[in-house]
Write an enzyme that holds these catalytic residues in place. Structure first.
Site, PDB file in Angstrom:
ATOM      1  N   LYS A  22       0.127   3.631  -2.736  1.00 55.45           N
ATOM      2  CA  LYS A  22      -0.951   4.623  -2.652  1.00 55.45           C
ATOM      3  C   LYS A  22      -0.402   6.051  -2.607  1.00 55.45           C
ATOM      4  O   LYS A  22      -1.138   7.009  -2.871  1.00 55.45           O
ATOM      5  CB  LYS A  22      -1.829   4.355  -1.431  1.00 55.45           C
TER       6      LYS A  22
ATOM      7  N   SER B 250       0.799  -1.236   0.000  1.00 59.76           N
ATOM      8  CA  SER B 250       0.000   0.000   0.000  1.00 59.76           C
ATOM      9  C   SER B 250       0.827   1.280   0.000  1.00 59.76           C
ATOM     10  O   SER B 250       0.258   2.370  -0.105  1.00 59.76           O
ATOM     11  CB  SER B 250      -0.946   0.005   1.202  1.00 59.76           C
TER      12      SER B 250
ATOM     13  N   SER C 247      -5.999   2.786   4.780  1.00 61.45           N
ATOM     14  CA  SER C 247      -5.453   2.146   3.579  1.00 61.45           C
ATOM     15  C   SER C 247      -6.557   1.424   2.818  1.00 61.45           C
ATOM     16  O   SER C 247      -6.359   0.340   2.265  1.00 61.45           O
ATOM     17  CB  SER C 247      -4.333   1.163   3.960  1.00 61.45           C
TER      18      SER C 247
END
Length: 430
Positions: free
Chosen positions: A111, A108, A166
């Protein structure tokens, strides 16, 4: 009547001409010397400081730990992550690194690139009602914030779902609003290249384990540094807690999963931590982009897949690298630099006026012996402005100016010769 010159007059004229030409040469040489003498005098009176040597080439492409300590510099801590970077967020100097360009699954932390790509396109105050299609295709076991079909959200709510929880569900909705999953992945890939992050290959915008999807500790540091220049990005990534919309008028609390920011699960909060983004998948292991500010310095640390300890090791290793980076200020020479992202637009629509983020958290504890600046959400990172090049110390009249003076001297001497010759001619007339 014929005008002529006697042999005595001709000899006199020849002598005068030779004298004038000699005077011309002497005058020109003297003026050339005078043209150079001021710089020479300044150099003699004020010896020129030695020019700094060119920085050594980057060693970031070399395997293993890369560091250039000066005498007395603290030792780099023992870190088990497969790849890591410690960099100064303001200058871009990489203070130390280990396998900086090794390509690994980012989880993640990808991101951060998603936010850099999409944040500028979607104003935080925009209202959007989620439909069923936008929640299709979310990978099994994904982290979720609880986005539900039929609920109307502000875009700022969805971004808090991305940064705090997340939430892959929030990423899917924002990507749909941005033109679709495939289009967003292509835009992220283009954004990475525009930032000089050449190790990154984007397949799934949320960072979910997908064959071929990779990044590197170097690229993640580039994304984190660029993100801190965007006030919205800095605000979201430093938020510890927020309220998230539920069904009807209900809301519920969400908390950032970055333990260095919240102090959850027994991990001590790091003084001056700004945030940025953590991640985990089965293939990637634990990954982290962390930024902290002590006094006038802001560091970015990235780690990918620690090999020792449990799931909290990534935070403790990040802590040790941040401690080392602040202690090593002025004690190490850079081993490379992060690409300069100042030419890449960092702006985005302001999140001001969006739904309140929930209860305010206390400010970061002061680091011993150092003042702590406000969090990045209150004061975005300011990159140094380019400095205009100063004139060269060797600049002066130069050869073109000296040639002009010499030419003037020759013309002047020629004029003197002509005048003397004319006078001598008049004295010889019959």
């Amino acid at each position: 009547m014929t005008i002529g010159f006697s042999s005595r007059t001709a000899a006199s004229r020849s002598a005068v001409t030779r004298a004038a030409l000699t005077c011309s040469a002497v005058c020109a040489a003297g003026l050339l010397a005078a043209a150079q003498s001021p710089a020479s005098a300044l150099t003699d009176a004020f010896p020129r400081a030695p020019r700094p040597a060119a920085p050594p080439p980057s060693s970031l492409n070399q395997p293993g730990i890369q560091v250039r300590p000066r005498p007395g510099a603290p030792e780099v801590p023992d870190v088990s992550a497969l790849s890591w970077v410690v960099a100064d967020a303001t200058t871009g100097d990489v203070l130390a690194a280990h396998n900086a360009h090794r390509r690994l699954p980012p989880a993640s932390t990808l991101k951060t690139l998603f936010a850099l790509t999409v944040l500028p396109k979607l104003p935080g105050s925009t209202l959007h009602t989620v439909n069923e299609r936008e929640l299709e295709g979310i990978g099994a076991g994904s982290s979720m914030v609880g986005v539900a079909e039929g609920i109307t959200y502000r875009v700022s709510d969805l971004w808090r779902g991305v940064f705090l929880n997340s939430g892959n569900d929030a990423v899917h909705v924002l990507a749909s609003m941005n033109g679709g999953w495939t289009s967003t992945a292509a835009q992220m890939q283009a954004k990475a290249r525009s930032l000089g992050a050449n190790d990154t290959h984007v397949v799934s915008p949320d960072g979910y384990d997908t064959p071929g999807q990779v990044s590197s500790a170097y690229d993640l540091a580039v994304f984190g540094r660029a993100g801190l220049r965007n006030p919205d990005f800095a605000r979201y990534c430093s938020t510890a807690e927020a309220m998230f919309p539920g069904h009807g008028s209900s809301t519920y609390g969400i908390q950032n999963t970055n333990r260095l920011l919240t102090g959850a699960n027994g991990v001590e909060r790091y003084p001056g931590l700004i945030g940025v983004k953590n991640g985990y998948t089965t293939n990637a292991g634990n990954t982290l982009v962390a930024a902290a500010r002590h006094g006038t310095r802001t560091l970015v640390v990235t780690l990918m897949n620690p090999q020792a300890g449990g799931g909290l090791t990534v935070y403790e290793e990040a802590r040790s690298l941040l401690d080392w980076g602040f202690a090593a200020s002025g004690e190490v020479d850079p081993v490379g630099t992060l690409v300069d992202t100042r030419s890449v637009p960092a702006g985005g629509p302001s999140a001001a006026g969006t739904r309140a983020a929930g209860p305010a958290r206390p400010g970061p504890a002061a680091h011993p012996g150092r003042a702590v600046r406000p969090a990045a959400g209150d004061r975005p990172l300011n990159s140094p402005r380019p400095v205009a090049a100063a004139p060269s110390e060797d600049s002066g009249l130069g050869w073109s100016g000296a040639a002009g003076i010499a030419g003037a001297a020759v013309l002047g001497a020629a004029g003197v010769a002509f005048a003397l010759r004319f006078k001598a001619g008049r004295s010889g007339r019959g």
